[in-house]
Write a protein that holds these residues in place. Structure first.
Motif, short mmCIF file in Angstrom:
data_model
loop_
_atom_site.label_atom_id
_atom_site.label_comp_id
_atom_site.label_asym_id
_atom_site.label_seq_id
_atom_site.Cartn_x
_atom_site.Cartn_y
_atom_site.Cartn_z
N THR A 182 -4.14 3.70 -0.60
CA THR A 182 -3.46 4.22 0.58
C THR A 182 -3.72 3.33 1.79
OG1 THR A 182 -3.58 6.49 -0.24
CG2 THR A 182 -3.31 6.20 2.14
N GLY A 183 -2.62 2.94 2.44
CA GLY A 183 -2.71 2.11 3.63
C GLY A 183 -2.50 2.87 4.92
N HIS A 184 -1.95 4.08 4.83
CA HIS A 184 -1.71 4.89 6.02
C HIS A 184 -1.45 6.32 5.56
CE1 HIS A 184 -0.86 5.62 10.21
NE2 HIS A 184 0.35 6.05 9.97
N VAL A 185 -1.77 7.28 6.44
CA VAL A 185 -1.56 8.70 6.16
C VAL A 185 -0.75 9.30 7.29
CG1 VAL A 185 -2.72 10.95 5.94
CG2 VAL A 185 -3.66 8.93 4.78
N GLN A 186 0.18 10.19 6.97
CA GLN A 186 0.93 10.95 7.97
C GLN A 186 0.83 12.42 7.63
OE1 GLN A 186 4.78 9.03 7.61
NE2 GLN A 186 4.35 7.64 9.30
N LYS A 222 0.83 -1.20 0.00
CA LYS A 222 0.00 0.00 0.00
C LYS A 222 0.87 1.26 0.00
CE LYS A 222 -3.74 -2.54 0.61
NZ LYS A 222 -4.76 -2.70 -0.46
N PHE A 223 0.25 2.35 -0.39
CA PHE A 223 0.90 3.66 -0.42
C PHE A 223 0.80 4.31 0.96
CE2 PHE A 223 0.13 8.28 -1.95
CZ PHE A 223 1.47 8.60 -1.84
N LEU A 224 1.94 4.80 1.47
CA LEU A 224 1.94 5.64 2.67
C LEU A 224 1.88 7.08 2.18
CD1 LEU A 224 4.28 5.38 5.80
CD2 LEU A 224 3.12 7.44 5.05
N LEU A 253 -9.81 13.25 2.04
CA LEU A 253 -9.46 11.84 2.18
C LEU A 253 -10.65 11.01 2.65
CD1 LEU A 253 -5.86 11.92 3.61
CD2 LEU A 253 -6.64 10.34 1.84
N ARG A 254 -11.36 11.51 3.64
CA ARG A 254 -12.52 10.79 4.15
C ARG A 254 -13.57 10.62 3.05
NH1 ARG A 254 -14.90 10.16 9.08
NH2 ARG A 254 -12.79 9.65 9.71
N LYS A 255 -13.84 11.69 2.32
CA LYS A 255 -14.84 11.61 1.24
C LYS A 255 -14.38 10.68 0.12
CE LYS A 255 -16.63 16.22 2.24
NZ LYS A 255 -16.64 17.65 1.85
N ALA A 256 -13.07 10.54 -0.04
CA ALA A 256 -12.53 9.63 -1.06
C ALA A 256 -12.50 8.18 -0.59
CB ALA A 256 -11.14 10.07 -1.47
N GLY A 257 -12.89 7.93 0.66
CA GLY A 257 -13.00 6.56 1.16
C GLY A 257 -11.97 6.12 2.16
N TYR A 258 -11.01 7.00 2.50
CA TYR A 258 -9.99 6.61 3.48
C TYR A 258 -10.52 6.84 4.89
CZ TYR A 258 -5.72 6.20 6.16
OH TYR A 258 -4.78 5.79 7.08
N ASP A 259 -10.56 5.78 5.70
CA ASP A 259 -11.04 5.91 7.08
C ASP A 259 -10.06 5.32 8.08
OD1 ASP A 259 -11.32 3.22 6.57
OD2 ASP A 259 -13.44 3.09 7.15
N GLY A 260 -8.80 5.23 7.69
CA GLY A 260 -7.78 4.64 8.57
C GLY A 260 -7.14 5.67 9.47
N TRP A 261 -6.05 5.25 10.10
CA TRP A 261 -5.33 6.11 11.03
C TRP A 261 -4.59 7.22 10.30
CZ3 TRP A 261 -5.96 5.86 16.15
CH2 TRP A 261 -6.47 4.69 16.69
N VAL A 262 -4.44 8.34 11.00
CA VAL A 262 -3.64 9.47 10.53
C VAL A 262 -2.52 9.67 11.54
CG1 VAL A 262 -3.59 11.94 10.03
CG2 VAL A 262 -5.58 10.56 9.36
N GLY A 263 -1.29 9.45 11.10
CA GLY A 263 -0.14 9.56 12.00
C GLY A 263 0.33 11.00 12.14
N LEU A 264 0.52 11.43 13.38
CA LEU A 264 1.08 12.76 13.64
C LEU A 264 2.59 12.62 13.65
CD1 LEU A 264 -1.36 13.95 16.47
CD2 LEU A 264 -1.61 14.08 13.97
N GLU A 265 3.23 13.07 12.58
CA GLU A 265 4.67 12.91 12.41
C GLU A 265 5.28 14.30 12.23
OE1 GLU A 265 7.04 9.39 10.32
OE2 GLU A 265 6.73 11.07 8.94
N TYR A 266 5.07 15.15 13.22
CA TYR A 266 5.59 16.51 13.15
C TYR A 266 6.49 16.81 14.33
CZ TYR A 266 1.59 17.63 16.29
OH TYR A 266 0.68 17.66 17.32
#
Length: 282
Positions: free
Chosen positions: A216-220, A190-192, A244-257
């Motif tokens: 997409t398998g994960h979002v940061q 999957k795409f990160l 992203l939600r409207k496009a169908g992604y409902d997974g975790w969002v990583g805070l990488e800041y």
């Protein structure tokens, strides 16, 4: 819809780093989070002592948080390295030694995403040779991830900070994920989607979301410029997460800041005060 309906996890390799590793899961829980992710926590070794693995596992379990993502061994992060799996010689051997160690550790905590950073180009080595080695090692990683029911994540970085890293666009990362799936037949590559890195590359983020949300398998996230918390730069992160939600992604969002010149526990004032942020569906 706003930030309050997202499922955020905290990357403990960039936030709470003012604390020892084993204290960070509890600090994340105290800040209201139910999930964490990590770069490979032992950059000096792909195969740490069993006692070190057990201690971190216990710290995560005792904190009551879930491990949602883990990087395979990638060399020195933060630092000059950007991955190991495409580097001929010792580094790729270290990556291979790490594959089952990382997968077993992730699986013991119910982690469902393993990130494999590609690695920089090497002087004097044909890029085609590195790409062939990378695919070979990504196939091993995908099979190990599949064994524990996890996705293998392929991430695009940015050219300004990682000029020798070859995957510096969303299409390049997704193409590599497709090549891994074609080689394994598993369909778990999957795409990160890291919105900070993609924005640094000048990509059209709404178009990336529309095109690749299904892969997409994960979002940061981090804001840009500065790689700080949302609101410290100019990225419309709330709007992008809504897309992203409207496009169908409902997974975790990583805070990488990066928290900036304040303790990490004070770097979440942009979030609605509605902890926890949130538990994954079981």
């Amino acid at each position: 819809m706003g930030f309050e309906d997202r499922r955020f996890d905290v990357n403990l390799s960039i936030l709470f780093t003012e604390l020892p590793l084993l204290e960070r899961p509890a600090a994340a829980a105290a800040a209201g989070f139910t999930a964490v992710e990590l770069w490979w926590p032992w950059p000096d070794t792909p195969t740490p002592e069993r006692s070190a693995l057990h201690a971190l596992k216990r710290a995560i379990e005792d904190a009551g948080v879930r491990l949602t993502g883990l990087n395979f061994y990638a060399g020195q992060l933060p630092g000059p390295d950007r991955g190991a799996l495409s580097l001929p010689g010792e580094e790729s051997r270290r990556f291979r030694a790490n594959v089952d160690v990382a997968a077993d550790f992730a699986g013991s905590l119910g982690c469902t995403a393993l990130n494999a950073l590609y690695g920089n180009r090497v002087d004097g080595v044909d890029p085609a040779e590195q790409d062939a080695l990378a695919l070979e090692n990504l196939v091993l990683a995908a099979r190990a991830a599949d064994r524990i029911g996890a996705a293998l994540l392929i991430e695009a970085l940015n050219t300004a900070e990682s000029p020798r890293y070859p995957l510096v666009s969303a299409p390049a990362a997704v193409e590599m994920a497709d090549r891994v799936d074609a080689a394994t037949g598993l369909g778990n590559a999957k795409f990160l989607m890291d919105l900070y890195h993609l924005s640094m590359n000048g990509e059209d983020l709404p178009r990336v979301i529309e095109t690749y949300a299904a892969r997409t398998g994960h979002v940061q996230i981090a804001d840009n410029p500065g790689r700080g918390a949302p609101g410290t730069g100019s990225l419309p992160l709330e709007y992008l997460l809504d897309r992203l939600r409207k496009a169908g992604y409902d997974g975790w969002v990583g805070l990488e800041y990066e928290p900036g010149d304040r303790p990490s526990a004070e770097a979440f004032d942009w979030l609605p005060r509605r902890p926890p942020y949130r538990e994954a569906p079981r």
